[in-house]
Design an enzyme around this catalytic site. Structure first.
Site, PDB file in Angstrom:
ATOM      1  CB  CYS A 157      -1.033  -0.020   1.271  1.00  0.00           C
ATOM      2  SG  CYS A 157      -2.073  -1.204   1.318  1.00  0.00           S
ATOM      3  NE  ARG A 198       4.747   1.785  -0.287  1.00  0.00           N
ATOM      4  CZ  ARG A 198       5.676   1.515   0.526  1.00  0.00           C
ATOM      5  NH1 ARG A 198       7.043   1.887   0.184  1.00  0.00           N
ATOM      6  NH2 ARG A 198       5.483   1.086   1.756  1.00  0.00           N
ATOM      7  CD1 TRP A 221      -0.631  -6.388  -3.137  1.00  0.00           C
ATOM      8  CD2 TRP A 221      -0.383  -6.958  -0.933  1.00  0.00           C
ATOM      9  NE1 TRP A 221      -0.132  -7.822  -2.921  1.00  0.00           N
ATOM     10  CE2 TRP A 221      -0.250  -8.230  -1.643  1.00  0.00           C
ATOM     11  CE3 TRP A 221      -0.547  -7.088   0.593  1.00  0.00           C
ATOM     12  CZ2 TRP A 221       0.113  -9.282  -1.093  1.00  0.00           C
ATOM     13  CZ3 TRP A 221      -0.520  -8.345   1.092  1.00  0.00           C
ATOM     14  CH2 TRP A 221      -0.253  -9.494   0.350  1.00  0.00           C
ATOM     15  CG  ASN A 272       1.651   0.780   4.194  1.00  0.00           C
ATOM     16  OD1 ASN A 272       1.367  -0.345   4.019  1.00  0.00           O
ATOM     17  ND2 ASN A 272       3.033   1.231   4.033  1.00  0.00           N
ATOM     18  N   GLY A 273      -0.618  -0.878   6.243  1.00  0.00           N
ATOM     19  CA  GLY A 273      -0.056  -1.885   7.346  1.00  0.00           C
ATOM     20  C   GLY A 273      -1.337  -2.641   7.823  1.00  0.00           C
ATOM     21  CD  GLU A 322      16.278 -13.412  -8.216  1.00  0.00           C
ATOM     22  OE1 GLU A 322      16.198 -13.720  -7.428  1.00  0.00           O
ATOM     23  OE2 GLU A 322      16.383 -12.238  -8.829  1.00  0.00           O
ATOM     24  CE  LYS A 333      13.351 -11.505 -10.482  1.00  0.00           C
ATOM     25  NZ  LYS A 333      13.758 -11.439  -9.206  1.00  0.00           N
ATOM     26  CD  GLU A 339       9.415 -11.685  -9.138  1.00  0.00           C
ATOM     27  OE1 GLU A 339       8.784 -11.109  -8.408  1.00  0.00           O
ATOM     28  OE2 GLU A 339      10.606 -11.437  -9.142  1.00  0.00           O
ATOM     29  CG  HIS A 388      19.081 -37.345  -4.795  1.00  0.00           C
ATOM     30  ND1 HIS A 388      19.548 -38.361  -4.048  1.00  0.00           N
ATOM     31  CD2 HIS A 388      20.046 -36.347  -4.934  1.00  0.00           C
ATOM     32  CE1 HIS A 388      20.713 -38.415  -4.153  1.00  0.00           C
ATOM     33  NE2 HIS A 388      21.135 -37.257  -4.682  1.00  0.00           N
ATOM     34  CE  LYS A 398      11.251  -3.355  -6.193  1.00  0.00           C
ATOM     35  NZ  LYS A 398      11.980  -4.307  -7.042  1.00  0.00           N
TER      36      LYS A 398
HETATM   37  O1  M6R Z   1      12.763  -5.397  -0.347  1.00  0.00           O
HETATM   38  P1  M6R Z   1      13.285  -6.606  -0.146  1.00  0.00           P
HETATM   39  O2  M6R Z   1      14.626  -7.011  -0.991  1.00  0.00           O
HETATM   40  O3  M6R Z   1      13.362  -6.831   1.407  1.00  0.00           O
HETATM   41  O4  M6R Z   1      12.169  -7.423  -0.753  1.00  0.00           O
HETATM   42  C1  M6R Z   1      12.294  -8.883  -0.717  1.00  0.00           C
HETATM   43  C2  M6R Z   1      11.503  -9.830  -1.421  1.00  0.00           C
HETATM   44  O5  M6R Z   1      10.039  -9.214  -1.460  1.00  0.00           O
HETATM   45  C3  M6R Z   1      11.854  -9.273  -3.127  1.00  0.00           C
HETATM   46  O6  M6R Z   1      13.120  -9.573  -3.165  1.00  0.00           O
HETATM   47  C4  M6R Z   1      10.971  -9.995  -4.088  1.00  0.00           C
HETATM   48  O7  M6R Z   1      11.164 -11.497  -3.784  1.00  0.00           O
HETATM   49  C5  M6R Z   1      10.952  -9.643  -5.342  1.00  0.00           C
HETATM   50  N1  M6R Z   1       9.630  -9.323  -6.098  1.00  0.00           N
HETATM   51  C6  M6R Z   1      11.653 -10.910  -6.337  1.00  0.00           C
HETATM   52  O8  M6R Z   1      11.768  -9.982  -7.584  1.00  0.00           O
END
Ligand code: M6R
Length: 614
Positions: free
Chosen positions: A2, A27, A75, A101-102, A487, A491, A494, A510, A609
């Protein structure tokens, strides 16, 4: 999660708030809303499900004339993302409007109590409780909005950044925070408030970061005041923002993600500037140098992080263990806090977070601090909560990352870990100086190598076409390439919503190899390293079962031609640096596949984000 924004000044309030919401949309983008105080002291609230563009459409024929306002992009946590549950929320008599927000953890208890006093609720949100509670206290105590907010917040358990306006006390916004970010921007005869500084960076560079459990009193024509919940006045400390407006715009790219991928040569340069001093054979990481005894005396280093930052932390572990011979554990911040961690004052805890606001990582920091550990932060956002809650740290300096999928922050974090490991090794004498010099020389060339990799974008675009049919991907790697595989898979899933898993290549037999059938796409990170031959053997096992094998390989490696169906060649670098060169093509590939599938690359569904809720 948010975003909140507020404005009081002589500019066009509606325009400032809408622009601010667009900047904060990363956000959360489930719904958006705005509350405007009209010149004759009425409050107009406009809100709708969907993105800020939907709110703009909704407001097209509405009266947006106003003297101040607050706005929100959501959000969803409590309550579905409907028009009704969108913020701002207003008190029953319509006197107050509030954005938040929260999460209010005790909202049920507070709601029950208010209902017993005859207060009616109209939404499923926790936030509505806050605005109704403030109004209730204000009426009961015949007090000011400020006093009602102070009293209300003493009753609230949870995390919040909130802002409220009152039509009976015009020309004022009251805002407060606990565990969620809030900054005030101070311009000429105008003030802004927001979850971060992006909404107002083109208006002012003067920012005030509001501390936890403090209230900002923003009044027209008066200087900013800050008080705590006991009404004790706090010092207003104005900081200078270093961001520029161009960093917040797409700069001709169709998406922030693509811009951020292509910025990596520059962001790596910014990250290493003044830190990798190759001509003097030195690493200068001030946060480590000024706390050298903490690192040198450490029994153990524990790294806490989430998501992409956790993947970078896995690489940090390998680097520190290899260069410094200090034992390192890496924990998901979200699990760490519930695992009854054994921490002593001889441990160093490193918290890694791009945003510097991730709630789980902040909670892990608190535990480590309570146990007496030295806590070091690696973050991107200057002035965010993690740098403010750690004893020392390092910024990755990659500039604002707006695309929800982290790209340049990952390579920046890996680079900072490399510098950190080298710095400790240099202090400790655990690595010969010639080796450190060779590493520094390589670090200084990394931006050029990444620029080379980026020239592969057209080839990767063509490669992505053959994978539009696939619904599952496996990413493999060993050693330094294993976190790169994780990673790469993150990517892809997501932003394209395709199922993808990362595994250490040798783990396939395994269990996961049972998934392989003809045509199953396996993406392997098999750059030249100590485990190269073993990785190739693991790929043969997949190939023998019909997998379609795409390999990120080192330039000049001809052997890989025998098994790979497609090859992405990256420059030859020492294996410790290969995660930086090898991760970039996987970022490009994920983006291309997502585009082909018509996905929203910068704002993938269900995500935000900055994850400021647990
Ligand atoms: O701001 P942060 O690095 O603490 O965020 C952690 C994760 O939420 C963040 O890396 C998330 O996994 C990304 N969307 C990945 O691309």
């Amino acid at each position: 999660m948010c975003g909140i924004v507020g404005y009081i000044g002589n500019g066009n309030v509606y325009d400032v708030l809408i622009k601010g919401l667009q900047r904060l949309e990363y956000r959360g983008y489930d719904s958006a809303g705005i509350a405007l105080l009209t010149p004759d002291n009425k409050i107009n609230v406009y809100k709708t499900r969907g993105k800020v563009s939907a709110l703009e459409n909704f407001c097209r024929d509405k009266n947006t004339e106003s003297r101040l306002g607050i706005a929100h992009t959501r959000w969803a946590t409590h309550g579905e993302p409907t028009d009704n549950n969108a913020h701002p929320h207003y008190s029953e008599d319509g006197n107050l409007a509030l954005v938040h927000n929260g999460t209010i953890e005790n909202f049920k208890v507070l709601k029950d109590a208010l209902q017993q006093h005859g207060v009616h609720f109209h939404t499923e949100t926790d936030t509505e409780v806050l605005v109704q509670l403030i109004e209730f206290i204000k009426v009961q105590n015949s007090c000011s909005l400020l006093d009602a907010v102070r009293e209300a917040l003493k009753q609230v358990v949870g995390a919040y950044a909130m802002a409220v306006i009152d039509k009976n006390e015009p020309d004022q916004i009251i805002a407060a925070r606990k565990s969620s970010p809030l900054v005030v921007g101070i311009g000429d005869d105008e003030m802004f408030l927001a979850s971060d500084a992006t909404p107002f960076v083109d208006h002012t560079k003067n920012v005030v970061y509001i501390d936890d459990e403090h209230i900002a009193i923003i009044r027209k024509g008066e200087p900013l005041r800050i008080v705590d919940f006991e009404n004790k006045e706090s010092k207003v400390s104005v900081k200078q923002l270093e961001w520029s407006i161009s960093q917040l715009e797409k700069g001709g790219y169709p998406h922030f993600m693509l811009k951020e991928i292509f910025e990596q040569p520059e962001t790596l340069r910014d990250c290493i500037r003044g830190r990798a001093v190759a001509d003097q054979g030195k690493v200068i990481l001030n946060g480590v140098l000024s706390n050298s005894e903490k690192f040198l005396d450490a029994n153990r280093i524990i790294i806490v992080a989430c998501g992409t930052s956790w993947h970078a932390s896995l690489l940090g572990k390998s680097l520190i263990q290899q260069f410094c011979r200090i034992p390192v554990d890496v924990e998901y911040a979200s699990e760490f806090r519930y695992s009854k961690p054994v921490i002593t004052d001889k441990d160093v805890v490193i918290a890694v977070s791009q945003s510097g606001e991730t709630a789980d990582t902040l909670a892990a920091i608190q535990i480590a601090r309570d146990k007496g550990a030295f806590v070091y932060g690696i973050s991107n956002v200057v002035g965010s909560s993690i740098p403010r809650n750690t004893a020392s740290g390092t910024y990755i300096h990659v500039g604002p990352e707006i695309g929800v999928a982290s790209t340049k922050a990952f390579t920046g974090q890996v680079m900072v870990f490399t510098l950190l490991a080298l710095q400790i090794a240099q202090l400790k004498g655990s690595m010969p100086q010639e080796e450190i010099q060779a590493m520094l020389d390589c670090i200084c060339r990394m931006p050029e190598y990444v620029a080379e990799v980026l020239k592969l974008d057209k080839a990767i675009q063509r490669l992505s076409l053959i994978f539009t049919y696939a619904r599952n991907f496996i990413y493999l790697g060993r050693g330094y390439s294993y976190p790169v595989a994780l990673e790469g898979a993150l990517k892809l899933k997501e932003i394209s919503y395709i199922h993808a898993e990362g595994y250490p290549a040798a783990e396939m037999k395994h269990g996961p190899i049972a998934l392989i059938d003809p045509g199953f796409p396996v993406i392997a990170v098999a750059t030249k390293s100590a485990t190269y031959d073993k990785t190739v053997s693991n790929l043969m096992e997949c190939k023998a079962r019909g997998a379609k094998v795409i390999v990120v390989a080192t330039e000049g490696d001809e052997e890989i031609n025998k098994i790979a169906d497609c090859i992405i060649r990256v420059p030859a670098v020492r294996d410790v640096f290969s995660p930086i060169t090898a991760s970039v093509p996987l970022q490009l590939l994920a983006r291309e596949v997502a585009i082909l599938r018509g996905c929203d690359v910068d704002q993938p569904r269900n995500l935000a984000k900055s994850v400021t809720v647990e």
